[in-house]
Design a protein around this motif. Structure first.
Motif, short mmCIF file in Angstrom:
data_model
loop_
_atom_site.label_atom_id
_atom_site.label_comp_id
_atom_site.label_asym_id
_atom_site.label_seq_id
_atom_site.Cartn_x
_atom_site.Cartn_y
_atom_site.Cartn_z
N ALA A 137 0.83 -1.20 0.00
CA ALA A 137 0.00 0.00 0.00
C ALA A 137 0.87 1.25 0.00
O ALA A 137 0.56 2.23 -0.70
CB ALA A 137 -0.93 -0.01 1.21
N ASP A 138 1.96 1.23 0.74
CA ASP A 138 2.87 2.37 0.76
C ASP A 138 3.49 2.60 -0.61
O ASP A 138 3.61 3.73 -1.07
CB ASP A 138 3.98 2.17 1.79
N GLN A 139 3.89 1.51 -1.24
CA GLN A 139 4.50 1.63 -2.57
C GLN A 139 3.48 2.13 -3.59
O GLN A 139 3.82 2.95 -4.47
CB GLN A 139 5.10 0.30 -3.00
N LEU A 140 2.23 1.68 -3.48
CA LEU A 140 1.19 2.18 -4.38
C LEU A 140 0.94 3.67 -4.16
O LEU A 140 0.75 4.42 -5.12
CB LEU A 140 -0.11 1.39 -4.20
N ALA A 141 0.97 4.09 -2.92
CA ALA A 141 0.78 5.52 -2.63
C ALA A 141 1.93 6.34 -3.21
O ALA A 141 1.71 7.41 -3.77
CB ALA A 141 0.68 5.72 -1.12
N LYS A 142 3.14 5.81 -3.12
CA LYS A 142 4.29 6.53 -3.70
C LYS A 142 4.19 6.60 -5.21
O LYS A 142 4.50 7.64 -5.82
CB LYS A 142 5.59 5.84 -3.29
N LEU A 143 3.75 5.49 -5.83
CA LEU A 143 3.56 5.51 -7.28
C LEU A 143 2.51 6.52 -7.69
O LEU A 143 2.67 7.25 -8.67
CB LEU A 143 3.16 4.12 -7.78
N SER A 144 1.43 6.59 -6.91
CA SER A 144 0.37 7.55 -7.20
C SER A 144 0.89 8.99 -7.08
O SER A 144 0.56 9.84 -7.91
CB SER A 144 -0.80 7.33 -6.25
N GLU A 145 1.71 9.23 -6.08
CA GLU A 145 2.30 10.57 -5.93
C GLU A 145 3.22 10.90 -7.10
O GLU A 145 3.22 12.03 -7.60
CB GLU A 145 3.09 10.64 -4.63
#
Length: 135
Positions: free
Chosen positions: A105-113
């Motif tokens: 989830a953290d990595q997905l949030a970073k990708l979204s950013e």
């Protein structure tokens, strides 16, 4: 009525000195009570005896406790601190090991950013997202 003029400066200093000693004594008393009740080597009746002694004869009780058991106070505190540190580290290791979903989830949030900031395109985001979700 001018009360400040009736109380000399040296008396103010002595009052502050005795007040601070009184506060220090209370801190010492509570520290001793905490040490006493956290110590597992002292059993119930001994704890009750020390507590009664500290309540009935507080000044004498504090001094006798410090003479009789003062050396071990630091060692017991150090032992409790080390145990607490070990439990915390074990919890962190456990949490880090079981946070596979949280890491995703953290990595997905970073990708979204990164996509929102314009550093990666929508195609790159979709590929990275698919790769993260498949792994």
């Amino acid at each position: 009525m001018d009360l400040a003029a009736d109380y000399p400066l040296l008396n103010v200093f002595w009052t502050i000195f005795w007040f601070m000693l009184w506060i220090l004594w209370f801190m010492l008393l509570f520290r001793i009570l905490i040490d006493l009740f956290h110590d597992d080597s002292v059993h119930g009746w001994a704890k009750a005896g020390w507590a009664v002694f500290l309540v009935l004869l507080p000044f004498l009780g504090v001094f006798v406790y410090l003479i009789a058991r003062g050396r071990g106070m630091g060692e017991r505190e150090l032992s409790r601190t080390q145990k607490s540190e070990e439990r915390f580290r074990a919890y962190v290791r456990e949490s880090a090991a079981s946070s596979g979903e949280g890491a995703t989830a953290d990595q997905l949030a970073k990708l979204s950013e990164l996509r929102t900031a314009g550093h990666i395109t929508d195609e790159e985001f979709a590929k990275a997202k698919a790769k993260l979700l498949n792994s």
